[in-house]
Design a protein around this motif. Structure first.
Motif: not given
Length: 475
Positions: A139-142, A177-180, A200-206
């Motif tokens: 999460p450091l980037g966020s 994952v969102e923070s990444m 994961y991005l497709e299935k969990e975050m659409g």
């Protein structure tokens, strides 16, 4: 010209030429990039302080500037021993049975990442490129975005990325994952780990994934791509041909008295499959009594993370298995397993690799595994050893001419050891030639240049990046 700011959990301080204890290939490559780009390497010093002050210890060694901070004992326990190595590490290596979910671990992880962000922020100038490394600092980037850093930033994950069905067992996995997605480039070792992340991005975050690996999120474009890491081929082969390596080779050869040698070199970790390796070797000894007294396994396994209970357990298990196997198969002049809990300088290791007829690299799960590549690079082309490699190591995707095995199958590994020991020299040479070309052409410098080149590419502005970091720390 843009500077390069490297941020990782620990910092490798450059050593003068000829100094004892050669650096690893990753440190050599990053130090070279830092010299080229006038950069700074920032991270934890490895030292404790009773009260965190954020004080930066700035040093310049061999043309590279390093900046380190000390952490409090609670930080080390919760962030490093806890969330990084008792939560993320086992989960990312598919060991959900060993994964510990503790709210204090998560809070410590976020707290230390926030401390990294606050300490690193003054080091970052307007045109700098920021390159963050590994699972300790996802999460450091966020957090840097929340502090106004609009620079190009990249993350490279050295470990595997787990399938979605495993990752969703992690509390607050969405937030992590969102923070990444605050990074501009997210790099993985292989297409397999990349595919798990994109799934994961497709299935969990659409989210939609472009054909070129571009993810669009909050008005930004993020490149997710595989960047397989390699060894410093030039440096390693130079060391393998040194007098120190030759002495190590001759000493080991003399000690086995004409027997054939198998070698394993691994950090002491449950992901490396050392228990299964020992049992497979025991199966080989039992299945091949005519060869049993003529083959030795040298396993070098430096201890790590001794404060974590699962690491204490693996050491105890291996010591017990070594005693059992040696007790069953040894005689007064022969011990089949040499199990050594210490590390060796790289040039000595190169000599040991060259002295061994078989390199046994059988992790249960590994992001890449550079020992496999070092073993190949150390061999003599006219009489090379044979690499046995787990199909679950990231390196297997690049090294198809190794003998690939399922490390969970004792029979398969045992049979493959026999095949390797009996392999004709013509086949050994052909396999080695193809393996060596891959190791040489896709070395650590190639990896570094590919990632930095991707990081240089421009994308949309970071207009909404602070929104991601605001949600990261919410409870």
């Amino acid at each position: 010209m843009s500077r390069l700011i490297v941020i990782s959990n620990r910092v490798s301080v450059p050593k003068a030429a000829g100094a004892a204890g050669a650096q690893g290939g990753l440190a050599v490559a990053l130090n070279s990039a830092l010299r080229e780009h006038r950069g700074i390497w920032f991270g934890w010093s490895g030292q404790e302080t009773q009260e965190f002050t954020g004080h930066l210890d700035m040093q310049r060694n061999d043309g590279v500037t390093t900046a380190t901070i000390d952490l409090e004992p609670q930080d080390i326990e919760e962030y490093y021993n806890g969330y990084a190595n008792r939560t993320l590490w086992p989960l990312f290596h598919y060991r959900i049975d060993l994964t510990e979910y503790d709210r204090n671990f998560g809070e410590g992880y976020e707290r230390v990442n926030a401390r990294f962000a606050a300490s690193a922020r003054p080091l970052i100038e307007q045109d700098d490129l920021v390159w963050v490394h590994d699972y300790h600092l996802l999460p450091l980037g966020s957090l840097l975005r929340a502090k106004g850093v609009n620079n190009r930033m990249g993350l490279f994950l050295h470990t595997p990325w787990p399938p979605t069905r495993l990752l969703v067992s992690l509390p607050f996995h969405e937030r992590l994952v969102e923070s990444m997605l605050a990074y501009d480039v997210i790099g993985f070792q292989t297409d397999e780990w990349l595919g798990s992340f994109l799934h994961y991005l497709e299935k969990e975050m659409g989210l939609a994934i472009g054909p070129d690996g571009i993810v669009e999120y909050q008005g930004r474009r993020i490149l997710a791509k595989a960047f397989p890491i390699g060894i410093d081929y030039a440096e390693f082969t130079q060391g393998a041909n040194s007098a120190e390596a030759a002495e190590a080779h001759d000493r080991l050869k003399a000690s086995v008295r004409g027997r054939k040698m198998l070698i394993g070199v691994d950090r002491l970790d449950y992901s490396k499959g050392l228990g299964e390796r020992f049992e497979s070797f025991s199966r080989f000894l039992a299945d091949n009594p005519d060869q049993a007294s003529q083959v030795v396994l040298l396993q070098i396994a430096p201890p790590s993370r001794g404060d974590v209970a699962s690491y204490q357990q693996i050491r105890e298990d291996l010591e017990r298995k070594t005693g059992h196997i040696n007790g069953a198969h040894a005689d007064v002049a022969f011990v089949p397993i040499r199990y050594v809990n210490r590390g060796y300088p790289r040039r000595q290791l190169a000599g040991y690799y060259r002295a061994s007829e078989v390199g046994l690299v059988t992790p249960l799960r590994d992001g890449m595994n550079l020992v496999a590549k070092e073993y190949v690079a150390a061999q003599k082309p006219d009489n090379p050893g044979v690499l046995i490699l787990s199909q679950f190591a990231g390196a297997a995707l690049q090294m198809e001419d190794a003998l690939l095995v399922n490390p969970h199958s004792l029979e398969h590994v045992s049979e493959t050891i026999k095949r390797a020991l009996d392999m004709p020299i013509t086949e050994r040479r052909k396999r080695h030639e193809r393996l060596l070309a891959s190791v040489r052409d896709e070395d650590v410098v190639h990896w570094r240049n590919e990632f930095v080149s991707a990081l240089f590419q421009k994308s949309a502005p970071h207009s909404d990046a602070s929104q991601t970091s605001d949600t990261l720390l919410q409870r």
